[in-house]
Design an enzyme around this catalytic site. Sequence first.
Site, short mmCIF file in Angstrom:
data_model
loop_
_atom_site.label_atom_id
_atom_site.label_comp_id
_atom_site.label_asym_id
_atom_site.label_seq_id
_atom_site.Cartn_x
_atom_site.Cartn_y
_atom_site.Cartn_z
NE ARG A 165 -4.39 -0.99 0.25
CZ ARG A 165 -4.62 -1.93 -0.67
NH1 ARG A 165 -3.73 -2.15 -1.61
NH2 ARG A 165 -5.73 -2.65 -0.67
CD GLU A 183 -1.89 3.83 -5.80
OE1 GLU A 183 -2.82 3.26 -6.39
OE2 GLU A 183 -1.15 3.26 -4.99
CG HIS A 210 -2.84 -0.34 -6.87
ND1 HIS A 210 -3.09 0.48 -5.82
CD2 HIS A 210 -3.06 -1.60 -6.41
CE1 HIS A 210 -3.46 -0.24 -4.77
NE2 HIS A 210 -3.44 -1.51 -5.10
P1 NAD Z 1 -2.32 -10.83 5.31
O1 NAD Z 1 -3.23 -10.24 6.31
O2 NAD Z 1 -2.50 -12.26 4.92
O3 NAD Z 1 -0.81 -10.68 5.81
C1 NAD Z 1 -0.27 -9.49 6.31
C2 NAD Z 1 0.75 -9.86 7.38
O4 NAD Z 1 1.48 -8.68 7.74
C3 NAD Z 1 0.13 -10.40 8.68
O5 NAD Z 1 0.64 -11.69 8.96
C4 NAD Z 1 0.55 -9.37 9.74
O6 NAD Z 1 0.83 -9.96 11.00
C5 NAD Z 1 1.79 -8.76 9.13
N1 NAD Z 1 2.15 -7.44 9.63
C6 NAD Z 1 1.32 -6.44 10.04
N2 NAD Z 1 2.05 -5.37 10.40
C7 NAD Z 1 3.35 -5.69 10.23
C8 NAD Z 1 4.58 -5.00 10.43
N3 NAD Z 1 4.60 -3.73 10.88
N4 NAD Z 1 5.73 -5.64 10.15
C9 NAD Z 1 5.72 -6.90 9.69
N5 NAD Z 1 4.60 -7.61 9.49
C10 NAD Z 1 3.42 -7.01 9.74
O7 NAD Z 1 -2.40 -9.87 4.04
P2 NAD Z 1 -2.03 -10.23 2.52
O8 NAD Z 1 -3.21 -10.83 1.85
O9 NAD Z 1 -0.74 -10.94 2.48
O10 NAD Z 1 -1.88 -8.76 1.91
C11 NAD Z 1 -0.77 -7.93 2.27
C12 NAD Z 1 -0.91 -6.54 1.67
O11 NAD Z 1 -0.98 -6.60 0.25
C13 NAD Z 1 -2.19 -5.81 2.08
O12 NAD Z 1 -1.79 -4.56 2.59
C14 NAD Z 1 -2.95 -5.54 0.84
O13 NAD Z 1 -3.51 -4.26 0.89
C15 NAD Z 1 -1.87 -5.59 -0.21
N6 NAD Z 1 -2.42 -5.96 -1.51
C16 NAD Z 1 -2.01 -5.27 -2.61
C17 NAD Z 1 -2.51 -5.59 -3.86
C18 NAD Z 1 -2.06 -4.85 -5.09
O14 NAD Z 1 -2.83 -4.75 -6.04
N7 NAD Z 1 -0.85 -4.36 -5.15
C19 NAD Z 1 -3.45 -6.62 -4.00
C20 NAD Z 1 -3.84 -7.33 -2.86
C21 NAD Z 1 -3.32 -6.99 -1.62
#
Ligand code: NAD
Length: 321
Positions: free
Chosen positions: A248, A277, A295
């Site tokens: 993000r 964005e 994105h």
């Molecule tokens: P998820 O919830 O499965 O995993 C996120 C992990 O990050 C969790 O295990 C959490 O404990 C950990 N975490 C939280 N804060 C932290 C920190 N400060 N340091 C280290 N670890 C930390 O989520 P996911 O499905 O793996 O998605 C991750 C990110 O990807 C989300 O922010 C989502 O918005 C983003 N995303 C982006 C796109 C894109 O189009 N680029 C698409 C989907 C998701």
Amino acid sequence: IRMIKILANDGISPDGQTLLEEAGYEVDTTRIPQADLPGVIGQYDVLIVRSATKVTKEVIDAGTNLKIIARGGVGLDNIDTDYARSKGITVFNTPAASSQAVAELAFAHMFSLARFLHGSNRAMPVSGGTEYDKLKKKFSDGIQLRGRTLGIIGFGRIGQEAARIGIGLGMNVLAVDPMIDEARIDIKPYNSEYITMAVSVPTVEMDELFAKSDFITLHVPFSGGTPIIGKAQFDKMKKGVCLINTSRGGTVDEEALLEAMASGKVAGAGLDVFDFEPTPRPEILSHPNISLTPHIGASTLEAQANIGLELADRILAFFGD
Ligand code: NAD
């Protein structure tokens, strides 16, 4: 028994629709205009939306038979989730459908940075001869990913997919996640019936990841506040590190990133998300060592199809089918 009626108001992938219809559910994909939705929603048990349809209090109040409101994709901001839940309606989205797509995009950026694809694509329209030779020289000191250390920040769905790919490439994988001590990851060669490798990836402290990583990739949620990577964090990294952000905008302090690139601390960055964005900083857009995508992390054909399948699976499970 009354047949279960589903309104997929922003559509559903054919695979997902078939799965539901094979179970005997009626799936209606007519797009009802927002203003007419309260008038018809009462006949449906399930409402499926993407981001277009707004599921307001009015829609929820009119949906007297609704048991599920499902959002295809990530995010629930177009649904009055608290109100729906207060009325006993189950609300969910499909966060897992795009994990592989996002993890692969992170590696697309890593490969681009390792071999300067973003730079050579921009520079290739040349007239041949010595100009071509110059380019050849300019892009000749790329690196291999095998043997490099990959630091994964956020070891959830996407982070663990990234680990699978990194391990497959022969990278040394380190992960940081306050919620996870050790993740067991099954690695299965594509379509293999015979081989599964179980790998345990322990998490480390953030400082160790900064000190050791050649590539750092972020897969954390972000809801505002202090960036996870700012000046203090860049200072702790190895000189020449590459940073990938597909999580993000806001997780990385972009001004600190530009400074760290100017000083040579950070050799390259791969960005799918930005502070601003849809108009990212011009210095980011024109930087020769930044690989850019608008994105599109979740935007693959497979991820779109997976959304429908994940919706169908969860709806079937809810009704016990
Ligand atoms: P998820 O919830 O499965 O995993 C996120 C992990 O990050 C969790 O295990 C959490 O404990 C950990 N975490 C939280 N804060 C932290 C920190 N400060 N340091 C280290 N670890 C930390 O989520 P996911 O499905 O793996 O998605 C991750 C990110 O990807 C989300 O922010 C989502 O918005 C983003 N995303 C982006 C796109 C894109 O189009 N680029 C698409 C989907 C998701």
